[in-house]
Design a protein around this motif. Structure first.
Motif, PDB file in Angstrom:
ATOM      1  N   ALA A  89       0.829  -1.014   0.291  1.00 34.11           N
ATOM      2  CA  ALA A  89      -0.326   0.053   0.076  1.00 34.11           C
ATOM      3  C   ALA A  89       0.363   1.111   0.081  1.00 34.11           C
ATOM      4  O   ALA A  89       2.125   1.352   0.633  1.00 34.11           O
ATOM      5  N   ASN A  91      -0.050   3.932   1.480  1.00 35.28           N
ATOM      6  CA  ASN A  91       0.162   4.947   2.840  1.00 35.28           C
ATOM      7  C   ASN A  91      -0.283   6.305   2.836  1.00 35.28           C
ATOM      8  O   ASN A  91       0.600   6.964   4.024  1.00 35.28           O
ATOM      9  N   CYS A  96      -5.398   4.871   3.166  1.00 34.08           N
ATOM     10  CA  CYS A  96      -4.364   4.527   3.767  1.00 34.08           C
ATOM     11  C   CYS A  96      -4.667   5.446   5.428  1.00 34.08           C
ATOM     12  O   CYS A  96      -4.377   4.506   6.634  1.00 34.08           O
ATOM     13  N   GLN A 101      -5.551   0.306   5.162  1.00 32.66           N
ATOM     14  CA  GLN A 101      -4.516  -0.370   3.586  1.00 32.66           C
ATOM     15  C   GLN A 101      -4.659  -1.607   2.992  1.00 32.66           C
ATOM     16  O   GLN A 101      -4.333  -1.195   1.520  1.00 32.66           O
ATOM     17  N   CYS A 104      -6.250   0.458  -0.243  1.00 33.59           N
ATOM     18  CA  CYS A 104      -5.124   1.265  -0.961  1.00 33.59           C
ATOM     19  C   CYS A 104      -5.572   1.730  -2.685  1.00 33.59           C
ATOM     20  O   CYS A 104      -6.154   0.907  -2.904  1.00 33.59           O
ATOM     21  N   GLY A 107      -3.065  -0.130  -3.529  1.00 36.37           N
ATOM     22  CA  GLY A 107      -1.379  -1.005  -3.678  1.00 36.37           C
ATOM     23  C   GLY A 107      -2.385  -2.498  -4.466  1.00 36.37           C
ATOM     24  O   GLY A 107      -3.052  -2.567  -5.318  1.00 36.37           O
ATOM     25  N   GLY A 130       5.531   3.340   1.461  1.00 41.07           N
ATOM     26  CA  GLY A 130       4.651   3.005   2.084  1.00 41.07           C
ATOM     27  C   GLY A 130       4.522   1.063   2.915  1.00 41.07           C
ATOM     28  O   GLY A 130       3.625   1.592   4.119  1.00 41.07           O
ATOM     29  N   THR A 131       4.393   0.560   2.250  1.00 41.17           N
ATOM     30  CA  THR A 131       4.319  -0.906   2.188  1.00 41.17           C
ATOM     31  C   THR A 131       5.121  -1.600   3.765  1.00 41.17           C
ATOM     32  O   THR A 131       5.363  -2.311   4.387  1.00 41.17           O
ATOM     33  N   PRO A 294      -6.089  -4.902   7.862  1.00 44.77           N
ATOM     34  CA  PRO A 294      -5.114  -3.773   7.599  1.00 44.77           C
ATOM     35  C   PRO A 294      -3.957  -3.857   8.534  1.00 44.77           C
ATOM     36  O   PRO A 294      -3.746  -2.826   9.189  1.00 44.77           O
ATOM     37  N   ARG A 296      -0.764  -3.316   8.137  1.00 40.20           N
ATOM     38  CA  ARG A 296      -0.037  -1.834   7.544  1.00 40.20           C
ATOM     39  C   ARG A 296      -0.421  -1.000   9.069  1.00 40.20           C
ATOM     40  O   ARG A 296       0.668  -0.141   9.604  1.00 40.20           O
ATOM     41  N   ALA A 297      -1.085  -0.829   9.647  1.00 41.67           N
ATOM     42  CA  ALA A 297      -2.180  -0.358  10.303  1.00 41.67           C
ATOM     43  C   ALA A 297      -1.973  -0.068  11.534  1.00 41.67           C
ATOM     44  O   ALA A 297      -1.186   0.671  12.442  1.00 41.67           O
TER      45      ALA A 297
END
Lengths: 345, 345
Positions: A89, A91, A96, A101, A104, A107, A130-131, A294, A296-297
């Motif tokens: 993503a 981000n 995001c 994400q 995204c 993404g 971002g990832t 998500p 990543r969050a």
């Protein structure tokens, strides 16, 4: 390099593929240190997708070392140890920034056409800035298994608990003693829940669930299981229900054990077409939430607890294989001989 | 006294019944000033329940004057003008204290066996202290129609907006231009929403929707309607969707117009057995919430806006009948000649 491809039901092979290279200025190339097999990898392994004559790259959980960086990527350097969430993503888009994400606007998923999978020697990472999240550890850190769980399974359990609204004030039922269910137990405990009922019938797994924070284990399923959870909660059920399986029985059980006004969060990828949320569910004001996590969050929030040793989500790995042994790893997970298989490159 | 009974499909009669008296020390007797017909009354009127040879009392929205009070009821006096929410509740149990009076441990519904319905001259009110809310107006107040909406339709729209998380930061789609849908528009506007798309195809109703705060009206239904809402929102759909119909088409439309990460709240009593929340919904992290509205929880909050003239939810009443004309009122609502019928005693 060597990488894992899936050709069809039960047919996973480790083969030679082209080495990844930078294609976009936003790419990075990461040499994989650890990856693993996900419960969701077992769906195509079980035949959920049509066979592919050329094979498809597979694997979406990995951590590794940055080798090359595109010119538009800042904040990362060659040699950094990084973890990748299970979707890439930018981000920076509106989704995001809202912490979603998985939606995204730029993404996508590992192993999709033209994109490497995680179960291989290296990966070209789109939207690398971002990832990827830098991990302040060395390549030989004993924390790598727990840090690897940040790519999917632990944030998935955490997403389930967060979206369900788990807190010190809520009772919790976790449905499923797979790696996601056990991660959800750990996440619920971490969020302060004092009463966590784990529904599962594999003693070695529910024992780890108790270690992660489950206060009660219900081995019964279906109506019997619902009755048992109600007995444990004065007839009411629990404020939150973490559905970590994805089968119709599990969502039906979730509706049976949730307290009026309560919330079911589902993170088990649903293998059913609809939720039997009828008039009775409506009258009880039950909320149904969750979805694909998500990851990543949540990584920055969860990382310190692992680095400082407060939690060890990597305990869900009960078998380690080399890259060449990946097919045997799939067999072991599909046959329920292993809870979750770590791949050590 | 005279009261309304329903005998079966299309068979509503106003008949003589025993005058209500205090039975429990927690009861009060209220002389009804205004009541009304609910969209949900049309389900049994349409034949959703088996016919009853003795008839069943009906009506669950009323306001009136306290006539008698049981000895355990404090805070109320004979002569007080009061409104009753559409279920009675003790307002002291754990569910009530959480704002879920519809799940009160000692509550119940008007018209259930042994309990009066609201469409009559008077009502015995169980759990009167918890149930009734005093209104600082006289028996002839011009505000009575708007105050009557506090018993059900306006808090139902408000519950829908609140549970969906409507705020200044969220875009809103309201599905349905019935009295609940229009109330949901008004509630969303009151909560600060700046973009409210109303899906409805009856111009007189959607015109009232615009007056209540709708910024856009979409008359198309099904796939066409979904396409239109997406066009209006840059392809994304809206953050919140207020489902105020209860039919399968409406929940399917809701799933089509909700933005990823968004919330659908449903307050239309569902006439469908399951929600088609499949893998796609899961991947978009859509939350489904709502349910029967705990009107009692919201009355104090909504009351000042009516008393001070900031909102006029009573505009949903477009026809007034006397008690003896109630059967004609049912006919008018069932035939869609009237949006919502007020009964003036």
């Amino acid at each position: 390099m060597r990488a894992t491809l899936i050709y069809g039901a039960g047919d996973v092979r480790v083969e030679n593929v082209p080495d990844p290279t930078l294609r976009e200025p936003t790419d990075a190339v990461v040499r994989v240190l650890r990856s693993c097999i996900c419960g969701s990898d077992l769906w195509p392994y079980g035949g959920s997708r049509p066979a592919s004559a050329e094979g498809r790259r597979i694997g979406h959980e990995f951590l590794g070392v940055v080798e090359e960086i595109g010119k538009d990527v800042s904040g990362l350097r060659a040699g950094d140890v990084v973890v990748a969430p299970f979707v890439w993503a930018d981000n920076t888009c509106d989704f995001c920034l809202e912490g979603l994400q998985t939606s995204c606007r730029h993404g996508g998923g590992w192993g999709s056409p033209g994109v490497d999978g995680g179960q291989g020697e290296a990966v070209r990472v789109p939207q690398a800035q971002g990832t990827l999240v830098k991990l302040p550890v060395g390549e030989d850190s004993a924390l790598l298994p727990s840090l690897l769980t940040l790519s999917d399974v632990f944030p998935t359990g955490h997403h389930c608990a967060v979206t369900a609204g788990v807190s010190q004030r809520t009772t919790v039922t976790v449905i499923g003693d797979g790696a996601v269910g056990l991660s959800a137990v750990l996440a619920a405990k971490r969020l302060g829940a004092e009463r966590i009922i784990l529904m599962g019938r594999h003693k070695d797994r529910t024992d780890l669930g108790r270690e992660f924070g489950a206060t009660d284990v219900v081995a019964e399923r279906g109506e019997e299981g619902i009755t048992k959870v109600k007995e444990l909660t004065g007839g009411d059920g629990t404020h939150t229900v973490l559905e970590c399986v994805g089968l119709e029985d599990a969502i039906t059980t979730a509706l049976g054990v949730v307290r009026a006004g309560g919330t079911i969060s589902r993170v088990g990828a649903p293998q059913y077409p609809s939720i039997p949320a009828d008039f009775g569910v409506f009258m009880r004001n039950v909320t149904i939430t969750g979805g694909v996590a998500p990851a990543r969050a949540y990584i920055e929030e969860l990382l310190p607890d692992i680095l400082e040793g407060r939690i060890q989500p990597g305990k869900v790995f009960d078998r380690t294989v080399s890259l060449d042994e990946v097919p045997a790893g799939y067999q072991a997970m599909a046959g329920r001989e292993a809870l979750k298989v770590l791949i050590k490159n």
